[in-house]
Design an enzyme around this catalytic site. Structure first.
Site, PDB file in Angstrom:
ATOM      1  N   GLU A  14    -102.124  26.149  39.887  1.00 12.33           N
ATOM      2  CA  GLU A  14    -103.036  25.456  38.740  1.00 12.33           C
ATOM      3  C   GLU A  14    -102.706  25.466  37.481  1.00 12.33           C
ATOM      4  OE1 GLU A  14    -107.115  26.412  41.579  1.00 12.33           O
ATOM      5  OE2 GLU A  14    -106.748  27.817  39.825  1.00 12.33           O
ATOM      6  N   PHE A  37    -117.786  17.556  51.271  1.00 15.54           N
ATOM      7  CA  PHE A  37    -118.237  17.332  49.969  1.00 15.54           C
ATOM      8  C   PHE A  37    -117.086  16.778  49.060  1.00 15.54           C
ATOM      9  CE2 PHE A  37    -116.879  21.863  50.722  1.00 15.54           C
ATOM     10  CZ  PHE A  37    -116.008  22.182  49.712  1.00 15.54           C
ATOM     11  N   ARG A  81    -112.811  36.608  37.869  1.00 13.06           N
ATOM     12  CA  ARG A  81    -113.173  36.083  38.739  1.00 13.06           C
ATOM     13  C   ARG A  81    -114.511  37.112  39.074  1.00 13.06           C
ATOM     14  NH1 ARG A  81    -112.683  31.880  42.119  1.00 13.06           N
ATOM     15  NH2 ARG A  81    -113.267  33.067  44.072  1.00 13.06           N
ATOM     16  N   LYS A  85    -116.098  23.417  33.568  1.00 12.23           N
ATOM     17  CA  LYS A  85    -116.352  22.080  34.476  1.00 12.23           C
ATOM     18  C   LYS A  85    -117.429  21.253  33.550  1.00 12.23           C
ATOM     19  CE  LYS A  85    -115.723  24.058  39.037  1.00 12.23           C
ATOM     20  NZ  LYS A  85    -116.448  24.407  40.314  1.00 12.23           N
ATOM     21  N   THR A 120    -119.293  31.859  43.997  1.00 15.41           N
ATOM     22  CA  THR A 120    -119.042  30.540  43.855  1.00 15.41           C
ATOM     23  C   THR A 120    -120.711  29.809  44.224  1.00 15.41           C
ATOM     24  OG1 THR A 120    -116.975  30.512  44.909  1.00 15.41           O
ATOM     25  CG2 THR A 120    -118.144  28.370  45.223  1.00 15.41           C
ATOM     26  N   HIS A 161    -114.580  27.049  37.193  1.00 13.00           N
ATOM     27  CA  HIS A 161    -113.359  27.488  38.197  1.00 13.00           C
ATOM     28  C   HIS A 161    -112.562  28.478  37.578  1.00 13.00           C
ATOM     29  CE1 HIS A 161    -110.445  26.979  41.374  1.00 13.00           C
ATOM     30  NE2 HIS A 161    -109.460  27.156  40.055  1.00 13.00           N
ATOM     31  N   TYR A 197    -107.958  20.136  43.939  1.00 13.28           N
ATOM     32  CA  TYR A 197    -108.822  20.620  45.027  1.00 13.28           C
ATOM     33  C   TYR A 197    -108.174  20.249  46.413  1.00 13.28           C
ATOM     34  CZ  TYR A 197    -112.416  21.397  41.721  1.00 13.28           C
ATOM     35  OH  TYR A 197    -113.282  21.938  40.698  1.00 13.28           O
ATOM     36  N   ARG A 256    -121.723  32.367  36.306  1.00  7.77           N
ATOM     37  CA  ARG A 256    -122.685  31.374  37.012  1.00  7.77           C
ATOM     38  C   ARG A 256    -124.082  32.029  37.173  1.00  7.77           C
ATOM     39  NH1 ARG A 256    -117.661  30.962  41.072  1.00  7.77           N
ATOM     40  NH2 ARG A 256    -116.871  28.952  40.237  1.00  7.77           N
ATOM     41  N   ASN A 291    -121.486  24.364  39.324  1.00 10.98           N
ATOM     42  CA  ASN A 291    -121.398  25.953  39.181  1.00 10.98           C
ATOM     43  C   ASN A 291    -120.538  26.241  38.168  1.00 10.98           C
ATOM     44  OD1 ASN A 291    -118.739  25.495  40.188  1.00 10.98           O
ATOM     45  ND2 ASN A 291    -119.209  26.587  41.868  1.00 10.98           N
TER      46      ASN A 291
END
Length: 150
Positions: free
Chosen positions: A127, A58, A86, A10, A92, A116, A50, A103, A113
């Site tokens: 995705e 948010f 993951r 990100k 998250t 993704h 998203y 993270r 964070n």
């Protein structure tokens, strides 16, 4: 089971120059990068990516954030790589992420964070298709696969 997953590094990680560190973790783990590029996510793509959050308070801030700078997107391949990635990424909310996770080591706020990663085979497929053409995903043999996998 060999599978593919989608990962997005990100804007906060890009701006903090963490791209190499994050990619290195995946490679050292033994996962195969079969696609990778830097992209500017426009609002339309961000809203598609998203979509499950569109009714959450948010959402607007999330779209503004993800479109604020380029991101790096990857397709990783490996045995059970969705769950492996993951776990490597961590919770998250970075306050709940364990040390040693991406993270847990690099993020402090849920809205920043770092990364993704797809949470299911269905999400990964959706995705990957959003960000990559089939011609951008490569198949090749890793010479050390017999060392990594039983």
């Amino acid at each position: 089971m060999m599978e593919k997953t989608f990962v997005m590094i990100k804007p906060d990680a890009v701006k903090r120059r963490l791209i190499g560190e994050i990619i290195q973790r995946f490679e050292k783990r033994g996962l195969q990068i079969v696609a990778m590029k830097m992209v500017d996510v426009d609002k339309e793509l961000a809203k598609k990516h998203y979509a499950e959050h569109k009714d959450k308070p948010f959402f607007k801030d999330l779209i503004k954030y993800i479109t604020s700078s380029p991101v790096v997107v990857l397709v990783l391949k490996g045995k059970n790589c969705i769950s492996v990635v993951r776990k490597m990424v961590g919770a998250t909310d970075p306050k709940e992420a364990e040390s040693g996770t991406i993270r847990g080591d690099f993020a402090l706020e849920i809205g920043r964070n770092i990364i993704h990663a797809s949470d299911s085979p269905e999400s990964a497929e959706r995705e990957i298709k959003l960000f990559f053409k089939n011609s951008e995903i490569f198949e090749y043999n890793m010479p050390d696969a017999d060392i990594i996998y039983e």
